[in-house]
Write a protein that holds these residues in place. Structure first.
Motif, short mmCIF file in Angstrom:
data_model
loop_
_atom_site.label_atom_id
_atom_site.label_comp_id
_atom_site.label_asym_id
_atom_site.label_seq_id
_atom_site.Cartn_x
_atom_site.Cartn_y
_atom_site.Cartn_z
N ALA A 72 9.23 4.46 -6.70
CA ALA A 72 8.78 4.42 -5.30
C ALA A 72 8.31 5.81 -4.86
N LYS A 73 9.06 6.84 -5.23
CA LYS A 73 8.67 8.21 -4.87
C LYS A 73 7.35 8.59 -5.52
N ASP A 74 7.18 8.23 -6.79
CA ASP A 74 5.94 8.52 -7.49
C ASP A 74 4.76 7.80 -6.83
N ALA A 75 4.97 6.56 -6.45
CA ALA A 75 3.90 5.79 -5.83
C ALA A 75 3.49 6.41 -4.50
N VAL A 76 4.47 6.86 -3.72
CA VAL A 76 4.16 7.46 -2.41
C VAL A 76 3.39 8.77 -2.60
N GLU A 77 3.75 9.53 -3.62
CA GLU A 77 3.04 10.79 -3.88
C GLU A 77 1.58 10.55 -4.28
N ASN A 78 1.30 9.40 -4.85
CA ASN A 78 -0.05 9.12 -5.35
C ASN A 78 -0.92 8.34 -4.38
N ILE A 79 -0.39 7.98 -3.22
CA ILE A 79 -1.22 7.26 -2.25
C ILE A 79 -1.58 8.18 -1.09
N HIS A 80 -2.69 7.89 -0.50
CA HIS A 80 -3.15 8.69 0.63
C HIS A 80 -3.46 7.75 1.80
N LEU A 81 -2.39 7.22 2.34
CA LEU A 81 -2.52 6.30 3.46
C LEU A 81 -1.78 6.86 4.66
N GLU A 82 -2.05 6.30 5.80
CA GLU A 82 -1.36 6.71 7.01
C GLU A 82 0.12 6.36 6.98
N LYS A 83 0.49 5.40 6.13
CA LYS A 83 1.86 4.91 6.11
C LYS A 83 2.77 5.73 5.20
N VAL A 84 2.33 6.86 4.70
CA VAL A 84 3.14 7.67 3.79
C VAL A 84 4.46 8.06 4.45
N ASP A 85 4.42 8.48 5.70
CA ASP A 85 5.65 8.86 6.41
C ASP A 85 6.61 7.68 6.51
#
Length: 90
Positions: free
Chosen positions: A44-57
């Motif tokens: 999950a952490k890796d996926a969040v690091e690799n996405i550039h969406l407004e929902k990252v926070d």
């Protein structure tokens, strides 16, 4: 979300094993569940690091909350292991 959801399910499983171990003299091993938890949370952490969406926070808050839940379960487990009386008696 898939990895966060899976991590939450594994945290629930860990809590069930911990609760069962508190209530009985048997001590079920939850190491496979713990390994699955850490693996899925890492994904999950890796996926969040690799996405550039407004929902990252939003996702980072969910991951942080999942880690806090897991740490709370660990505290309950450690206290029950070091207690002379059953936590459930109170």
């Amino acid at each position: 979300m898939k990895h966060i959801r899976y991590s939450l399910n594994r945290a629930q499983d860990i809590f069930k094993v911990t609760f069962k171990n508190i209530r009985s003299d048997e001590n079920d091993n939850s190491s496979n569940i713990v390994n699955d938890f850490h693996l899925s949370l890492g994904k999950a952490k890796d996926a969040v690091e690799n996405i550039h969406l407004e929902k990252v926070d939003k996702y980072n808050k969910l991951i942080d909350g999942t880690e806090k839940l897991y740490n709370s379960i660990l505290i309950i487990h450690r206290v029950s292991n070091n207690s002379d009386t059953s936590l459930l008696n109170y």
